[in-house]
Scaffold this motif. Structure first.
Motif, PDB file in Angstrom:
ATOM      1  N   UNK A  37       0.843  -1.187   0.000  1.00 14.41           N
ATOM      2  CA  UNK A  37       0.000   0.000   0.000  1.00 14.41           C
ATOM      3  C   UNK A  37       0.881   1.241   0.000  1.00 14.41           C
ATOM      4  N   UNK A  38       0.528   2.210  -0.851  1.00 10.20           N
ATOM      5  CA  UNK A  38       1.202   3.502  -0.883  1.00 10.20           C
ATOM      6  C   UNK A  38       0.159   4.570  -0.589  1.00 10.20           C
ATOM      7  N   UNK A  39       0.368   5.328   0.466  1.00  8.65           N
ATOM      8  CA  UNK A  39      -0.590   6.354   0.873  1.00  8.65           C
ATOM      9  C   UNK A  39      -0.391   7.616   0.035  1.00  8.65           C
ATOM     10  N   UNK A  40      -1.512   8.173  -0.449  1.00 10.42           N
ATOM     11  CA  UNK A  40      -1.483   9.482  -1.108  1.00 10.42           C
ATOM     12  C   UNK A  40      -1.580  10.529   0.000  1.00 10.42           C
ATOM     13  N   UNK A  72       6.468   3.214  -7.247  1.00  8.67           N
ATOM     14  CA  UNK A  72       6.085   1.940  -6.637  1.00  8.67           C
ATOM     15  C   UNK A  72       7.280   1.238  -6.012  1.00  8.67           C
ATOM     16  N   UNK A  73       8.489   1.582  -6.468  1.00 11.97           N
ATOM     17  CA  UNK A  73       9.689   0.999  -5.863  1.00 11.97           C
ATOM     18  C   UNK A  73       9.999   1.614  -4.513  1.00 11.97           C
ATOM     19  N   UNK A  74       9.851   2.931  -4.418  1.00  9.90           N
ATOM     20  CA  UNK A  74      10.124   3.622  -3.158  1.00  9.90           C
ATOM     21  C   UNK A  74       8.971   3.513  -2.180  1.00  9.90           C
ATOM     22  N   UNK A  75       7.753   3.263  -2.699  1.00 10.67           N
ATOM     23  CA  UNK A  75       6.601   3.068  -1.832  1.00 10.67           C
ATOM     24  C   UNK A  75       6.059   4.342  -1.223  1.00 10.67           C
ATOM     25  N   UNK A  76       6.188   5.471  -1.921  1.00 10.32           N
ATOM     26  CA  UNK A  76       5.649   6.717  -1.377  1.00 10.32           C
ATOM     27  C   UNK A  76       5.176   7.627  -2.504  1.00 10.32           C
ATOM     28  N   UNK A  77       4.303   8.579  -2.128  1.00 11.83           N
ATOM     29  CA  UNK A  77       3.757   9.528  -3.090  1.00 11.83           C
ATOM     30  C   UNK A  77       3.535  10.857  -2.403  1.00 11.83           C
ATOM     31  N   UNK A 290      -1.052  -1.389 -10.133  1.00 15.78           N
ATOM     32  CA  UNK A 290      -1.247  -0.352  -9.110  1.00 15.78           C
ATOM     33  C   UNK A 290      -2.668   0.177  -9.258  1.00 15.78           C
ATOM     34  N   UNK A 291      -3.496  -0.066  -8.251  1.00 17.45           N
ATOM     35  CA  UNK A 291      -4.900   0.350  -8.283  1.00 17.45           C
ATOM     36  C   UNK A 291      -5.137   1.403  -7.212  1.00 17.45           C
ATOM     37  N   UNK A 292      -5.932   2.410  -7.540  1.00 13.42           N
ATOM     38  CA  UNK A 292      -6.183   3.477  -6.574  1.00 13.42           C
ATOM     39  C   UNK A 292      -7.527   3.250  -5.889  1.00 13.42           C
ATOM     40  N   UNK A 305      -2.858   3.815  -2.930  1.00 13.25           N
ATOM     41  CA  UNK A 305      -2.600   3.012  -4.114  1.00 13.25           C
ATOM     42  C   UNK A 305      -2.203   1.627  -3.631  1.00 13.25           C
ATOM     43  N   UNK A 306      -2.846   0.606  -4.166  1.00 11.93           N
ATOM     44  CA  UNK A 306      -2.605  -0.765  -3.737  1.00 11.93           C
ATOM     45  C   UNK A 306      -1.881  -1.515  -4.855  1.00 11.93           C
ATOM     46  N   UNK A 307      -0.787  -2.182  -4.516  1.00  8.13           N
ATOM     47  CA  UNK A 307      -0.010  -2.945  -5.476  1.00  8.13           C
ATOM     48  C   UNK A 307      -0.344  -4.423  -5.337  1.00  8.13           C
TER      49      UNK A 307
END
Length: 312
Positions: A37-40, A72-77, A290-292, A305-307
């Motif tokens: 999971x990547x948080x916006x 998606x590699x760093x896991x942040x936005x 990657x789905x939002x 965003x969910x990977x």
């Protein structure tokens, strides 16, 4: 003041969607073995996502129209483009060759184009002035960017020159046949869009009909792609004969295989995640999707965003 006004507007719009969508979610299968999971960070709404260069992605804050950029590699936005008031960001696609991001403008009836290097607004184009118009999603072809209108039987082509210049004139294509049938005021019709056969054929997801259609990009003739009903179908992604169809309130992505003549499809996999919370659109990075999460009709929480694996 701007953020407070937009937050109230977002709450009203999402509350309206909640009235149109069922409150009970179907049970889902076991989640894949790998997901992240990547948080916006700071987003109060979300809907669209697009793949950029390498592992970069762009995501939109639905009601403010702001654009986030992540990896998606760093896991942040983080918030990337702070747009002028009055815009929205629904579906989006990135033209990495020309450093352009095409964004569907939802209830504004517009399309917005941003430069992903300078963050500048390249174009603000009115696609429809019809009451209730909702510009929902976009796909790229060699000719430019095609947009859907979920309330009317129209698709729109914004042309782009070979040098990356966005043309100001917009071509409106009237969709004929079943996909173009008139809608009740509360219904959403054409939603996600993708291209096939070098842009000669467009594939659209139709939310009300729970179906996919081919639309001829010249004549506008539509034909239903035969297959099981796709409940709550939203954004779609097409690669050759594979379609990933996001089914928002079902909290799943169906991987479909198209027949060679595009007349039918079969369901190959159903991809789920314990982190899905009404996913709407999807981007692909190799074997990762990657789905939002839009979280329509759900209590407010960080948008993500969910990977998940691209293959079930």
């Amino acid at each position: 003041m701007r953020r407070n006004v937009q937050r109230r507007t977002a709450v009203g719009f999402i509350a309206l969607l909640a009235l149109l969508l069922p409150t009970a979610l179907p049970a889902t299968a076991s989640p894949p073995s790998r997901d992240d999971v990547i948080v916006l960070d700071g987003a109060t709404s979300a809907e669209g996502i697009a793949a950029g260069e390498g592992t970069t992605f762009y995501a939109g804050e639905l009601m403010s129209g702001d654009i986030f950029r992540g990896d998606i590699g760093e896991g942040k936005a983080t918030r990337f483009i702070d747009v002028p008031a009055g815009r929205m960001a629904v579906g989006m696609k990135a033209d990495t060759r020309n450093d352009l991001l095409f964004v569907a403008g939802g209830m504004t009836g517009k399309a917005f184009v941003y430069n992903t290097e300078t963050k500048a607004t390249v174009a603000e184009l009115t696609l429809s002035t019809k009451e209730g118009a909702f510009i929902n999603d976009v796909t790229l072809t060699d000719d430019g960017a095609w947009f859907t209108n979920s309330k009317y039987n129209e698709l729109y082509l914004v042309k782009v020159s070979r040098w990356g210049e966005v043309r100001k004139n917009v071509r409106t294509l009237t969709v004929l046949g079943e996909a173009g049938a008139a809608l009740a005021r509360e219904d959403f019709g054409m939603n996600g869009i993708a291209s096939a056969r070098d842009g000669r054929v467009l594939i659209v997801a139709h939310s009300k009909n729970q179906a996919l259609y081919t639309v001829h990009s010249r004549s506008g003739e539509s034909n239903r792609i035969k297959g099981p009903n796709l409940q709550f179908v939203d954004g779609i992604l097409v690669k050759r004969h594979t379609v990933w169809a996001v089914q928002n309130m079902s909290n799943q992505i169906s991987r479909l295989e198209l027949a060679d003549d595009l007349s039918s499809f079969t369901v190959k996999d159903v991809i789920t995640s314990k982190h899905f919370d009404v996913p709407t659109t999807v981007a692909r990075f190799g074997d990762t999707l990657a789905a939002v999460n839009a979280q329509f009709g759900r209590p407010a929480s960080p948008h993500e965003v969910v990977l998940v694996p691209a293959w079930g």
